[in-house]
Design an enzyme around this catalytic site. Structure first.
Site, PDB file in Angstrom:
ATOM      1  N   HIS A 170      72.907  17.802  32.476  1.00  0.00           N
ATOM      2  CA  HIS A 170      72.947  16.623  31.604  1.00  0.00           C
ATOM      3  C   HIS A 170      72.314  16.921  30.260  1.00  0.00           C
ATOM      4  O   HIS A 170      71.557  17.882  30.119  1.00  0.00           O
ATOM      5  CB  HIS A 170      72.247  15.436  32.267  1.00  0.00           C
ATOM      6  CG  HIS A 170      70.761  15.606  32.422  1.00  0.00           C
ATOM      7  ND1 HIS A 170      70.200  16.415  33.382  1.00  0.00           N
ATOM      8  CD2 HIS A 170      69.719  15.094  31.716  1.00  0.00           C
ATOM      9  CE1 HIS A 170      68.881  16.380  33.267  1.00  0.00           C
ATOM     10  NE2 HIS A 170      68.560  15.591  32.259  1.00  0.00           N
ATOM     11  N   PHE A 312      46.491  28.710  20.241  1.00  0.00           N
ATOM     12  CA  PHE A 312      46.655  29.104  18.839  1.00  0.00           C
ATOM     13  C   PHE A 312      47.775  28.299  18.182  1.00  0.00           C
ATOM     14  O   PHE A 312      47.609  27.750  17.097  1.00  0.00           O
ATOM     15  CB  PHE A 312      46.960  30.610  18.746  1.00  0.00           C
ATOM     16  CG  PHE A 312      47.114  31.089  17.322  1.00  0.00           C
ATOM     17  CD1 PHE A 312      45.993  31.254  16.514  1.00  0.00           C
ATOM     18  CD2 PHE A 312      48.370  31.329  16.782  1.00  0.00           C
ATOM     19  CE1 PHE A 312      46.130  31.669  15.184  1.00  0.00           C
ATOM     20  CE2 PHE A 312      48.515  31.749  15.459  1.00  0.00           C
ATOM     21  CZ  PHE A 312      47.392  31.916  14.662  1.00  0.00           C
TER      22      PHE A 312
END
Ligand SMILES: [Zn+2]
Ligand SMILES: [Zn+2]
Ligand SMILES: [Zn+2]
Length: 338
Positions: A170, A312
Site C-alpha cells: 500500500h 549526530f
C-alpha cells in the site's frame, strides 16, 4: 482528536495522534510461511475483508458496481487511524504565550495497490505500476480541491523498519493545511536560484547529471533517475521528469507510462542491490493553488533504509553517508533488468 502543536523554537508543527498507537501491527507476510501468500484471511486489505476498512473512495478493475466487494485490482480507502481528519478546521490557537496548537485538519487515505497480499512492488508488471500512479494522480487532484488543504503528500513506506504497519502492499496520501518545512525550503532555494539565473535549478541539475553521467542510474524519453550529488544515505535515488514541470498532477497518460517504467526498473535494481531493504519514497510537488511554475520542478525521492540515522543526524541535521552515490549508481547500473 488529532491535534497539532507548534514548536516555537523552530516554527515546525508536530501532530499529536495517540490513537495511532492502536494501529494493528500485522506484519503477516513477514512471518515465515506467509512470505509469498497471495491471500491472508486476517488482513484487512485482502479480498473478502473489504468491510474491515473504511468505505472506499476509489476502486479500479471491479467488473460489478458493488462498492466494498471483492473483484477489484486497486482500492483507495480512508485511513482508519488517520493522523489528521476533516472534522474541524485548522486554526492557530494561542493557548499560552508559548503554546500554540490547532485541530489537525486534513485528509488521509490508503492506496491498496493490489489484491495480492505479499507482492513486492519491485516485481509489479507495468500495468500494475501504472494503475498505482493513476490512483496517485486521481486522489491527488480530489484531495487538493478540498477546502483548506495546502499540501498533498504521496508516499510509500515499505517494510517495518521504514514505518509500514501493515505488510499488504500500500501507499498513502495525506492532505494537510500547511506547507511542510522541507518543501518550503526547497521552494525558497529554487526561487532564489531562479531569481539569480532565470533558470530552474532542477533542470540545471538534470543537465549536469546527463553531462557527468556517473550518478545516472537510468533514463527514458521523459524521466531521469539519478543519485543526488549529496545523497544522505546509501542508494538515495531521485526520479525527475526531464521536461520542466512543477506539478505532478499535470502528467498525461504517456508520461505516467514512462514514470511507471522507470519506477519499476529502479525498485527492482534497489531490491537486488540491497537484498530487499525497507525503503520510503515520496513525491515532492508544488503546493496546492500556488504558482511555482517557473522555478519549481516536481520529483520523487526514494530513500532505502540500509542504515539508521542516530544522535549526530538528529542533533545536527547533517547526515553521514557511509558510501558514495557514484559507487552506488555504478552498482545499480550493472544490475540487469529481468
Ligand atoms: Zn493482505
Ligand atoms: Zn525544471
Ligand atoms: Zn524534494
Amino acid at each position: 482528536m488529532p491535534e497539532m502543536r507548534k514548536n516555537l523554537l523552530t516554527d515546525n508543527w508536530v501532530i499529536m495522534a495517540p490513537e495511532r498507537a492502536k494501529r494493528p501491527h500485522s506484519h503477516i507476510s513477514l512471518d515465515v510461511g506467509h512470505l509469498h501468500a497471495e491471500h491472508h484471511h486476517e488482513c484487512h486489505f485482502c479480498y473478502g475483508n473489504e468491510h474491515e476498512t473504511p468505505e472506499e473512495v476509489l476502486a479500479y478493475g471491479r467488473k460489478t458496481n458493488i462498492a466494498n466487494s471483492p473483484g477489484w485490482e486497486l482500492r483507495v480507502v480512508s485511513n482508519r487511524f488517520p493522523a489528521v481528519d476533516m472534522e474541524k478546521q485548522f486554526s492557530e490557537n494561542f493557548i499560552q504565550p508559548l503554546e500554540v496548537s490547532s485541530y489537525a485538519e486534513g485528509r488521509a487515505e490508503v492506496i491498496i495497490e493490489t489484491p495480492h497480499h505479499s507482492k513486492n512492488m519491485a516485481f509489479y508488471n507495468l500495468n500494475e505500476m501504472e494503475r498505482v500512479l493513476n490512483a496517485y494522480k486521481e486522489r491527488y487532484i480530489a484531495i487538493s480541491q478540498e477546502k483548506h488543504i495546502k499540501y498533498v503528500i504521496i508516499f510509500k513506506n515499505y517494510g517495518k523498519k521504514a514505518g509500514a504497519s501493515i505488510s499488504h502492499p500500500h501507499s498513502q496520501i495525506i492532505g494537510i493545511p500547511i506547507i511542510p518545512p522541507v518543501v518550503k525550503q526547497e521552494l525558497s532555494l529554487a526561487k532564489k536560484y531562479y531569481k539569480d539565473k532565470k533558470k530552474c535549478i532542477y533542470c540545471d541539475m538534470i543537465n549536469r547529471q546527463l553531462m557527468e553521467k556517473s550518478r545516472v542510474v537510468l533514463e527514458n524519453e521523459e524521466f531521469i533517475c539519478f543519485m543526488p550529488y549529496a545523497a544522505r544515505s546509501p542508494f538515495e535515488t531521485w526520479i525527475l521528469p526531464k521536461f520542466h514541470s512543477d506539478s505532478f498532477e499535470f502528467m498525461d497518460n504517456l508520461q505516467i507510462k514512462k514514470l511507471a517504467e522507470i519506477l519499476k526498473a529502479v525498485l527492482y535494481k534497489i531490491h537486488e542491490a540491497t537484498d530487499n531493504a525497507p525503503y520510503n519514497y515520496f513525491i515532492h510537488t508544488s503546493p496546492v493553488k500556488t504558482d511555482t511554475a517557473e522555478y519549481y520542478h516536481w520529483h520523487v525521492e526514494l530513500v532505502p533504509r540500509t542504515t539508521t540515522h542516530a544522535g549526530f543526524e538528529l542533533g545536527t541535521g547533517i547526515y553521514i553517508n557511509i558510501s558514495t552515490p557514484e559507487e552506488n549508481a555504478k552498482l545499480l547500473k550493472s544490475i540487469k533488468l529481468s
